[in-house]
Design a protein around this motif. Structure first.
Motif, short mmCIF file in Angstrom:
data_model
loop_
_atom_site.label_atom_id
_atom_site.label_comp_id
_atom_site.label_asym_id
_atom_site.label_seq_id
_atom_site.Cartn_x
_atom_site.Cartn_y
_atom_site.Cartn_z
N LEU A 1 -20.13 -52.63 -20.56
CA LEU A 1 -18.75 -52.99 -20.82
C LEU A 1 -17.98 -51.83 -21.44
CD1 LEU A 1 -19.03 -56.64 -22.16
CD2 LEU A 1 -18.00 -55.90 -20.03
N GLU A 2 -18.64 -51.05 -22.27
CA GLU A 2 -17.94 -49.92 -22.91
C GLU A 2 -17.42 -48.93 -21.87
OE1 GLU A 2 -20.72 -48.35 -25.73
OE2 GLU A 2 -20.43 -50.02 -27.11
N ILE A 3 -18.14 -48.75 -20.76
CA ILE A 3 -17.71 -47.85 -19.70
C ILE A 3 -16.42 -48.35 -19.07
CG2 ILE A 3 -18.32 -46.97 -17.40
CD1 ILE A 3 -21.26 -47.05 -18.35
N LEU A 4 -16.26 -49.67 -18.98
CA LEU A 4 -15.07 -50.26 -18.37
C LEU A 4 -13.87 -50.33 -19.31
CD1 LEU A 4 -16.74 -53.25 -16.52
CD2 LEU A 4 -15.94 -51.10 -15.51
N GLU A 5 -14.10 -50.20 -20.59
CA GLU A 5 -13.06 -50.40 -21.60
C GLU A 5 -11.74 -49.71 -21.24
OE1 GLU A 5 -10.99 -51.45 -24.98
OE2 GLU A 5 -13.02 -52.12 -24.60
N ASP A 6 -11.79 -48.43 -20.87
CA ASP A 6 -10.57 -47.68 -20.59
C ASP A 6 -9.94 -48.04 -19.24
OD1 ASP A 6 -10.82 -46.37 -23.01
OD2 ASP A 6 -11.97 -44.71 -22.13
N ARG A 7 -10.69 -48.68 -18.38
CA ARG A 7 -10.17 -49.04 -17.05
C ARG A 7 -9.49 -50.41 -17.03
NH1 ARG A 7 -15.11 -47.07 -13.17
NH2 ARG A 7 -15.09 -44.89 -13.84
N ARG A 15 -7.95 -58.42 -19.09
CA ARG A 15 -8.39 -58.10 -20.45
C ARG A 15 -9.07 -59.32 -21.07
NH1 ARG A 15 -9.96 -54.05 -23.68
NH2 ARG A 15 -8.61 -52.84 -22.35
N ALA A 16 -8.53 -60.51 -20.79
CA ALA A 16 -9.12 -61.74 -21.32
C ALA A 16 -10.54 -61.93 -20.79
CB ALA A 16 -8.25 -62.94 -20.97
N ILE A 17 -10.74 -61.68 -19.50
CA ILE A 17 -12.08 -61.80 -18.92
C ILE A 17 -13.04 -60.80 -19.58
CG2 ILE A 17 -13.45 -61.47 -16.82
CD1 ILE A 17 -10.95 -62.54 -15.28
N TYR A 18 -12.58 -59.59 -19.74
CA TYR A 18 -13.38 -58.55 -20.39
C TYR A 18 -13.78 -58.98 -21.80
CZ TYR A 18 -14.42 -54.17 -22.82
OH TYR A 18 -15.00 -53.21 -23.59
N LEU A 19 -12.82 -59.45 -22.58
CA LEU A 19 -13.09 -59.87 -23.95
C LEU A 19 -14.02 -61.07 -24.00
CD1 LEU A 19 -9.50 -59.44 -25.40
CD2 LEU A 19 -11.53 -58.10 -26.05
N ARG A 20 -13.84 -62.01 -23.05
CA ARG A 20 -14.71 -63.19 -23.00
C ARG A 20 -16.15 -62.78 -22.71
NH1 ARG A 20 -13.22 -66.23 -18.20
NH2 ARG A 20 -14.90 -65.08 -17.24
N GLU A 21 -16.35 -61.91 -21.73
CA GLU A 21 -17.70 -61.48 -21.40
C GLU A 21 -18.31 -60.68 -22.55
OE1 GLU A 21 -19.37 -62.72 -18.84
OE2 GLU A 21 -17.53 -63.84 -18.43
N GLN A 22 -17.49 -59.90 -23.22
CA GLN A 22 -17.95 -59.18 -24.41
C GLN A 22 -18.40 -60.17 -25.48
OE1 GLN A 22 -15.33 -56.04 -25.90
NE2 GLN A 22 -15.69 -56.78 -27.97
N ALA A 23 -17.66 -61.25 -25.65
CA ALA A 23 -18.02 -62.27 -26.64
C ALA A 23 -19.36 -62.91 -26.32
CB ALA A 23 -16.92 -63.33 -26.71
N TYR A 24 -19.61 -63.21 -25.04
CA TYR A 24 -20.91 -63.78 -24.66
C TYR A 24 -22.04 -62.83 -25.03
CZ TYR A 24 -18.73 -67.56 -21.94
OH TYR A 24 -18.03 -68.66 -21.54
N ILE A 25 -21.86 -61.55 -24.75
CA ILE A 25 -22.89 -60.56 -25.07
C ILE A 25 -23.09 -60.48 -26.59
CG2 ILE A 25 -23.41 -58.09 -25.05
CD1 ILE A 25 -21.98 -58.04 -22.26
N GLN A 26 -22.00 -60.45 -27.32
CA GLN A 26 -22.10 -60.39 -28.79
C GLN A 26 -22.82 -61.62 -29.34
OE1 GLN A 26 -17.88 -59.94 -29.26
NE2 GLN A 26 -18.06 -57.77 -29.85
N TYR A 27 -22.49 -62.79 -28.81
CA TYR A 27 -23.12 -64.01 -29.29
C TYR A 27 -24.63 -63.99 -29.02
CZ TYR A 27 -23.88 -68.92 -30.30
OH TYR A 27 -24.35 -70.10 -30.83
N ARG A 28 -25.00 -63.58 -27.81
CA ARG A 28 -26.43 -63.51 -27.47
C ARG A 28 -27.16 -62.48 -28.32
NH1 ARG A 28 -24.25 -63.78 -21.98
NH2 ARG A 28 -24.36 -65.95 -21.35
N ALA A 29 -26.43 -61.46 -28.79
CA ALA A 29 -27.03 -60.42 -29.63
C ALA A 29 -27.05 -60.82 -31.11
CB ALA A 29 -26.25 -59.11 -29.47
N GLY A 30 -26.59 -62.04 -31.41
CA GLY A 30 -26.59 -62.51 -32.79
C GLY A 30 -25.40 -62.04 -33.60
#
Length: 170
Positions: A1-7, A15-30
């Protein structure tokens, strides 16, 4: 996801989709606090994104934070009626499968609403909403039974609570 951040555009549905998917990853990572912030940011970017809204509201309920806002968000999402369009987003999915999928989504959102109500001290209303959620699911969902059991326990309905918790464990 970090690679896509600037794109990704700084605002809007993508942006909402990006943030949502980031949230799922963060949640799974505790990283619950970060996931909570990302879900909220995703919902703020696109208030029609039901998955982001549910993620924000569910974590709000788990954390006991921003419960009134979370309840308003869930009420808004639950008032939206999805439409079936076989040519756009549902290719390869039959109408019957789509209806079942929508019922499961609504059940999950009702469960979130029930848990928020319970956290707000409105457990009688929460129990009714949780029971509606269970009626919508095609297959037993242990989390829905778990939440209903805890809500019923708060209402001193011990027998019904044990039955719901037992079904969840089964």
């Amino acid at each position: 996801l970090e690679i896509l951040e600037d794109r990704i555009p700084p605002h809007g549905p993508l942006r909402a989709i990006y943030l949502r998917e980031q949230a799922y990853i963060q949640y799974r990572a505790g990283e619950e606090a970060e996931a909570f912030a990302s879900f909220k940011a995703a919902w703020q970017e696109d208030s029609s994104d039901a998955r982001a809204a549910n993620g924000f509201a569910y974590l709000a309920a788990l954390r006991g934070e921003e419960l009134e806002l979370a309840l308003a968000v869930m009420d808004s999402i639950l008032n939206e009626t999805p439409t079936y369009d076989p040519w756009i987003a549902h290719s390869g999915t039959s109408y019957v499968d789509w209806v079942e999928q929508q019922a499961n989504h609504v059940a999950a959102r009702l469960d979130t609403r029930a848990w928020i109500l319970h956290q707000l001290g409105r457990s009688a209303e929460a129990a009714s909403v949780a029971q509606r959620a269970l009626l919508l699911t095609r297959e037993p969902d242990p989390i829905l039974y778990h939440h209903l059991g805890l809500i019923l326990l708060a209402l001193d309905q011990e027998d019904a609570a044990l039955e719901a918790l037992g079904r969840g464990l089964a």
